[in-house]
Design a protein around this motif. Structure first.
Motif, PDB file in Angstrom:
ATOM      1  N   LEU A  97      24.596  20.171  54.034  1.00 45.81           N
ATOM      2  CA  LEU A  97      25.114  19.603  52.775  1.00 45.81           C
ATOM      3  C   LEU A  97      24.940  18.080  52.781  1.00 45.81           C
ATOM      4  O   LEU A  97      24.855  17.459  53.848  1.00 45.81           O
ATOM      5  N   ASP A  98      24.931  17.491  51.593  1.00 53.20           N
ATOM      6  CA  ASP A  98      24.812  16.033  51.466  1.00 53.20           C
ATOM      7  C   ASP A  98      26.227  15.448  51.516  1.00 53.20           C
ATOM      8  O   ASP A  98      26.925  15.392  50.499  1.00 53.20           O
ATOM      9  N   ILE A  99      26.633  15.052  52.715  1.00 51.97           N
ATOM     10  CA  ILE A  99      28.005  14.557  52.901  1.00 51.97           C
ATOM     11  C   ILE A  99      27.928  13.090  53.283  1.00 51.97           C
ATOM     12  O   ILE A  99      27.274  12.727  54.259  1.00 51.97           O
ATOM     13  N   ARG A 100      28.583  12.251  52.512  1.00 55.35           N
ATOM     14  CA  ARG A 100      28.578  10.805  52.788  1.00 55.35           C
ATOM     15  C   ARG A 100      29.888  10.447  53.478  1.00 55.35           C
ATOM     16  O   ARG A 100      30.945  10.390  52.819  1.00 55.35           O
ATOM     17  N   LEU A 101      29.816  10.253  54.791  1.00 52.35           N
ATOM     18  CA  LEU A 101      31.022   9.882  55.549  1.00 52.35           C
ATOM     19  C   LEU A 101      31.321   8.398  55.314  1.00 52.35           C
ATOM     20  O   LEU A 101      30.476   7.647  54.863  1.00 52.35           O
ATOM     21  N   GLU A 119      33.440  11.365  51.523  1.00 52.20           N
ATOM     22  CA  GLU A 119      34.510  11.561  52.508  1.00 52.20           C
ATOM     23  C   GLU A 119      34.867  10.218  53.154  1.00 52.20           C
ATOM     24  O   GLU A 119      33.994   9.514  53.653  1.00 52.20           O
ATOM     25  N   THR A 146      31.531  22.960  47.873  1.00 56.07           N
ATOM     26  CA  THR A 146      30.175  22.411  47.945  1.00 56.07           C
ATOM     27  C   THR A 146      29.186  23.474  48.421  1.00 56.07           C
ATOM     28  O   THR A 146      28.085  23.610  47.888  1.00 56.07           O
ATOM     29  N   ALA A 150      29.579  23.035  56.585  1.00 50.23           N
ATOM     30  CA  ALA A 150      29.020  21.715  56.257  1.00 50.23           C
ATOM     31  C   ALA A 150      27.507  21.631  56.494  1.00 50.23           C
ATOM     32  O   ALA A 150      26.851  20.719  55.965  1.00 50.23           O
ATOM     33  N   THR A 158      33.907  15.338  59.212  1.00 53.53           N
ATOM     34  CA  THR A 158      34.303  16.340  58.221  1.00 53.53           C
ATOM     35  C   THR A 158      35.517  17.112  58.759  1.00 53.53           C
ATOM     36  O   THR A 158      35.923  16.926  59.894  1.00 53.53           O
ATOM     37  N   ALA A 194      35.898  16.055  52.380  1.00 51.29           N
ATOM     38  CA  ALA A 194      35.123  17.046  53.147  1.00 51.29           C
ATOM     39  C   ALA A 194      36.036  17.870  54.052  1.00 51.29           C
ATOM     40  O   ALA A 194      35.685  18.197  55.183  1.00 51.29           O
ATOM     41  N   LEU A 248      34.452  21.500  51.341  1.00 52.68           N
ATOM     42  CA  LEU A 248      33.267  22.122  51.945  1.00 52.68           C
ATOM     43  C   LEU A 248      32.998  23.499  51.339  1.00 52.68           C
ATOM     44  O   LEU A 248      31.848  23.870  51.096  1.00 52.68           O
ATOM     45  N   VAL A 285      29.080  15.055  48.624  1.00 51.23           N
ATOM     46  CA  VAL A 285      30.480  15.015  49.070  1.00 51.23           C
ATOM     47  C   VAL A 285      30.795  13.594  49.520  1.00 51.23           C
ATOM     48  O   VAL A 285      30.043  13.007  50.308  1.00 51.23           O
TER      49      VAL A 285
END
Ligand SMILES: Cc1cc2nc3c(=O)[nH]c(=O)nc-3n(C[C@H](O)[C@H](O)[C@H](O)COP(=O)(O)OP(=O)(O)OC[C@H]3O[C@@H](n4cnc5c(N)ncnc54)[C@H](O)[C@@H]3O)c2cc1C
Length: 462
Positions: free
Chosen positions: A231-235, A62, A48, A228, A67, A40, A45, A60
């Motif tokens: 957005l579907d961001i998986r930390l 990460e 995406t 960001a 991010t 990310a 980014l 995403v």
């Protein structure tokens, strides 16, 4: 993902999703998507954002708990926000896409000026007018050597070329110090690789945008946060393996489970790819492996000191330091944020060998060393900083350095090898994949858009 796409995938219309991979109502914690983006940072980014806005289902993955990657605005200290990764939009004219983005989101920027600079001597004495003339003439000599000689002959290091062509060994100590200072401040700080590793043929191959050097008053994160949003961001999802051999798509193993998609964009930093901790099956093509091993990945670290007040000339933006004999490459450049932001902040830089070595020092030792150098530069004791933040980009497992450079033995074309997609389903982005604008935020950003376009050319149903 839109329901229409789920139906298509389930009916086998799209080769992009493994069949039955997404159950109804699974959207909150689903582990399938049309596209997985690994990383990310700005490249991931940008890719995406583009795919998501066009209607594709993208997740995403990460590893960090934030991010931005190598864009990192540090806002936790007692002082104002400070960028400990990228700071500048290099060439902030309107042809630079990051400058356009900054303008679009209304980011507050100010410019710094490389001409507002002073050079301080590292042995507590003032540089005489004669010394300053010498510095100018040696810098010119080095520029001429590079302009006339660097593209000729077999590749070797930039240091080898400059030492040979300036008869370094026969020069008096002050002139040797100036040559070493120039190699460090002009080239190692800019390109992040040691002058012993920068390719004389290709170290400066690439392009730049016209315009000022702009920094963000609220930190570079305003750009990554804007990209960001939504957005579907998986930390905290550290990727350990990418499997792309099955005809159905791509499977990615993470520290929090397995994810499946029709395709993936890998935006891992070159330093992370070099470390080979992420398993690709099948193994990456040999040209890509050669690019990963031969292109360089260097170090630039920052030492941000917040002082109780501005005790230096607040009209200067750059405070340069000519290290004494035996200390080449140490604390050669400082930027002052007093003029541009009104804050009593000095940021020191160390790159390449010394930048790597100093990562092993404790914070206290590094700060003490910085303060001692500044006292020498000003020829008097200086106040202790009220707060400080220092970076160790090489030791960072999710970066393993600062940015890529063209190392001896590599060629610019290897960036295309790094960027080339595999089997129509694994795509690559990130600053190191951009032949023209590598090393930079705008290069990384454009590489993400390029990877997204490569996917869009495949006409995926959405
Ligand atoms: C100190 C410093 C100063 C700089 N100054 C400037 C500047 O002034 N101007 C400029 O234009 N550029 C500058 N740069 C370069 C710029 O920051 C980078 O080129 C750019 O941010 C790279 O973006 P990227 O998306 O390619 O990579 P990254 O930002 O590194 O993104 C990659 C992402 O992958 C993640 N990741 C790594 N491993 C894993 C894993 N196993 N699983 C999942 N995720 C993983 C990382 O955490 C990261 O978020 C600077 C860099 C540094 C370090």
């Amino acid at each position: 993902m839109k329901r229409r796409t789920i139906l298509k995938a389930g009916l086998g219309w799209s080769p992009l999703l493994p069949l039955g991979s997404l159950a109804a109502g699974q959207s909150a914690q689903k582990n399938t998507a049309q596209v997985l983006v690994i990383g990310a940072g700005i490249a991931g980014l940008a890719a995406t954002r583009k795919l998501h806005d066009i209607g594709l289902d993208v997740i995403v993955l990460e590893a960090r708990d934030r991010t931005g990657g190598r864009i990192h605005t540090y806002a936790n200290w007692r002082g104002p926000a400070v960028d400990i990764g990228a700071s500048w939009i290099h060439g902030a004219g309107l042809s630079n896409p990051v400058a356009r983005l900054a303008r679009k989101i209304g980011a507050r920027t100010v410019t710094t000026d490389a001409e507002k600079a002073e050079l301080y001597n590292g042995d507590s004495t003032m540089l005489s007018v004669r010394d300053e003339k010498k510095i100018d003439s040696i810098r010119k000599e080095i520029s001429e050597v590079i302009a006339e000689q660097s593209r000729r002959g077999p590749d070797s290091s930039l240091r080898k070329l400059v030492y040979a062509e300036t008869d370094y060994d026969t020069r008096p100590p002050l002139e040797q110090r100036i040559i070493d200072f120039t190699l460090n401040s002009n080239f190692e700080h800019e390109y992040s690789g040691s002058a012993d590793q920068l390719s004389r043929l290709w170290f400066d191959d690439g392009s730049s945008y016209a315009g000022d050097e702009a920094i963000f008053l609220d930190g570079y994160q305003v750009i990554t946060n804007a990209l960001a949003a939504g957005l579907d961001i998986r930390l905290r999802h550290e990727v350990s393996a990418v499997h792309y051999g099955d005809k159905d798509g791509v499977t990615v193993e993470t520290s929090q489970g397995v994810f499946n998609a029709g395709m993936a964009i890998v935006t891992l930093p070159l330093g992370v790819l070099k470390a080979s901790n992420i398993r690709f099956t099948p193994t990456l093509p040999s040209q890509k492996q050669a690019a990963i091993s031969q292109l360089g990945f260097g170090v630039l670290n920052k030492y941000c000191l917040l002082f109780p007040e501005t005790f230096w000339n607040a009209n200067l933006d750059w405070l340069n330091h000519l290290p004494r004999t035996g200390h080449a490459g140490e604390w050669a450049e400082w930027v002052s944020f007093a003029r541009s932001t009104g804050k009593p902040i000095l940021m020191g830089f160390n790159a390449a060998e010394f930048g790597s070595k100093i990562e092993a020092w404790s914070d206290e030792k590094a700060i003490q060393s910085a303060v001692s150098i500044l006292s020498t530069m000003f020829g008097r004791p200086i106040p202790m900083p009220v707060d400080a933040v220092i970076t160790r980009w090489k030791s960072d497992p999710y970066a393993r350095g600062s940015y890529s450079f063209n190392a001896v033995g590599s060629t610019p074309g290897q960036r295309d090898d790094l960027a080339r997609s595999i089997a129509g389903k694994v795509f690559f982005a990130g600053e190191a994949t951009d032949k023209k604008y590598y090393q930079t935020v705008h290069g990384a950003y454009q590489s993400g858009l390029r990877a997204a376009d490569e996917i869009l050319k495949l006409n995926i149903p959405r």
